[in-house]
Design a protein around this motif. Structure first.
Motif, PDB file in Angstrom:
ATOM      1  N   HIS A  70       0.726  -0.864  -0.074  1.00  0.00           N
ATOM      2  CA  HIS A  70       0.039  -0.423   0.353  1.00  0.00           C
ATOM      3  C   HIS A  70       1.098   1.055   0.139  1.00  0.00           C
ATOM      4  N   ARG A  75      -0.932  -1.682  -4.396  1.00  0.00           N
ATOM      5  CA  ARG A  75      -2.415  -1.529  -3.313  1.00  0.00           C
ATOM      6  C   ARG A  75      -3.029  -0.763  -3.283  1.00  0.00           C
ATOM      7  N   GLY A  76      -4.319  -0.498  -2.646  1.00  0.00           N
ATOM      8  CA  GLY A  76      -5.629   0.114  -2.601  1.00  0.00           C
ATOM      9  C   GLY A  76      -5.412   0.869  -3.794  1.00  0.00           C
ATOM     10  N   ARG A  90       0.670   8.840   2.123  1.00  0.00           N
ATOM     11  CA  ARG A  90       0.172   7.450   2.540  1.00  0.00           C
ATOM     12  C   ARG A  90       1.345   6.454   2.623  1.00  0.00           C
ATOM     13  N   ALA A  94       2.456   4.583   5.425  1.00  0.00           N
ATOM     14  CA  ALA A  94       2.205   2.538   5.914  1.00  0.00           C
ATOM     15  C   ALA A  94       3.476   2.639   6.540  1.00  0.00           C
TER      16      ALA A  94
END
Length: 103
Positions: A70, A75-76, A90, A94
């Motif tokens: 992510h 992903r996401g 983001r 993470a």
């Protein structure tokens, strides 16, 4: 992108006919290295835990792998649909979660 899997598209990479999302290019080298380190540790942990038959460790290693992916933008939500500052946030979020797994 064509059905044959052209790798010219900056968003996707095709390996053996399978389409994979590329890593977010906005990430700086340090962030990228740290996220990839966590990703490698997560993947290694999954293999080790599976061999040991430890379902709890498999789940923990998969969580690390998922968080890293992510953060990398693999992903996401599609990274190309978000402003750069959100993408950097983001990745940093993470990393905070990943680093906390080591505490």
């Amino acid at each position: 992108m064509s059905e044959t899997g052209s790798v010219d598209d900056a968003h996707w990479l095709v390996i053996n006919g399978r389409k994979w999302r590329r890593t977010d290019p906005v990430l700086d080298d340090d962030t990228l290295a740290r996220l990839k380190s966590h990703l490698g540790r997560g993947r290694s942990g999954v293999r080790t835990a599976k061999k040991a038959g430890d379902d709890e460790a498999v789940a923990a290693a998969r969580r690390r792998t998922g968080l890293a992916k992510h953060g990398l933008g693999e992903r996401g939500p599609y990274w190309w649909d978000s402003p750069e500052h959100d993408r950097i946030d983001r990745a940093n979020d993470a990393l905070r979660e990943l680093d906390a797994l080591d505490d």
